[in-house]
Write an enzyme that holds these catalytic residues in place. Structure first.
Site, PDB file in Angstrom:
ATOM      1  CG  ASP A 142      20.853   8.556  49.599  1.00 24.01           C
ATOM      2  OD1 ASP A 142      21.663   9.183  48.887  1.00 24.01           O
ATOM      3  OD2 ASP A 142      20.768   8.724  50.832  1.00 24.01           O
TER       4      ASP A 142
ATOM      5  CD  GLU B 121      23.484  13.945  51.220  1.00 27.16           C
ATOM      6  OE1 GLU B 121      23.837  15.038  51.664  1.00 27.16           O
ATOM      7  OE2 GLU B 121      22.280  13.567  51.223  1.00 27.16           O
TER       8      GLU B 121
END
Length: 207
Positions: free
Chosen positions: A77, A137
């Protein structure tokens, strides 16, 4: 070999950056793409889906199934681009001199591209290389715990993990952390005229 590896990594880099995996979005198309790439090299991979199934982490092992391997870990991400004054498309790699620009180039799709480019080399190693790619994350490392648990239950124990976060080319062997505790302190209630018969939970908590 170095030139071939660099060329392969740059091509992979272009592909990875093109996926808008901002944390609010699904990352499944990127995961599917990586699965297809690994499958093309004869490497099987394993998904670890998010609770609602909209996202997934992935791990794969290259090389012999023995202990002592290395985990190469990265997150899929990226942070948003909303309201930012980009002079180029953030989801397309733009080359300016010796630098590459795009959302996630450093954090962390560049590292993932390098790890994937090395897959053909890892296949001939004496110890395995494990790839570990997580989701979310940037919003709390939400995908990592289940991924770690799945790796621990399925793979031979590795010797170490390398997390490819950008560190200005310096080796960082530790990182800041956080721990949260919920503490319940009990007292004994008493009338304000009889405080000597009570125990203040507040005073104990302060101590």
């Amino acid at each position: 070999m170095t030139k071939m590896l660099t060329k392969s990594a740059l091509a992979l880099f272009d592909s990875l950056i093109a996926f808008d995996t901002t944390s609010r979005n699904s990352n499944l198309k990127l995961i599917e793409w990586i699965e297809s790439y690994l499958d093309g090299h004869g490497v099987s991979s394993h998904r670890v889906a998010s609770p609602d199934g909209s996202k997934a982490s992935l791990h794969a092992s290259i090389g012999p199934a023995v202990e002592g391997g290395i985990i190469l870990s990265g997150h899929s991400d990226v942070v948003p681009v909303d309201g930012q004054n980009w002079s180029s498309d953030p989801f397309a790699v733009t080359r300016r001199g010796d630098r590459l620009y795009g959302r996630g180039t450093c954090d962390m799709k560049g590292f993932i591209a390098l790890a994937l480019a090395g897959v053909p080399l890892f296949k001939d190693g004496k110890r395995p290389v494990h790839l570990a790619i997580s989701y979310d994350e940037e919003v709390g490392c939400l995908g990592a715990p289940a991924l770690i648990a799945d790796i621990a239950s399925q793979l031979p124990t590795p010797a170490m993990a390398i997390v490819g976060e950008p560190t200005m080319m310096k080796v960082v062997t530790g990182h800041k952390g956080i721990t949260v505790h919920t503490v319940e302190v009990l007292g004994h209630e008493a009338h304000s005229s009889l405080t000597h018969l009570g125990v203040s939970a507040n005073m104990i908590a302060v101590e």
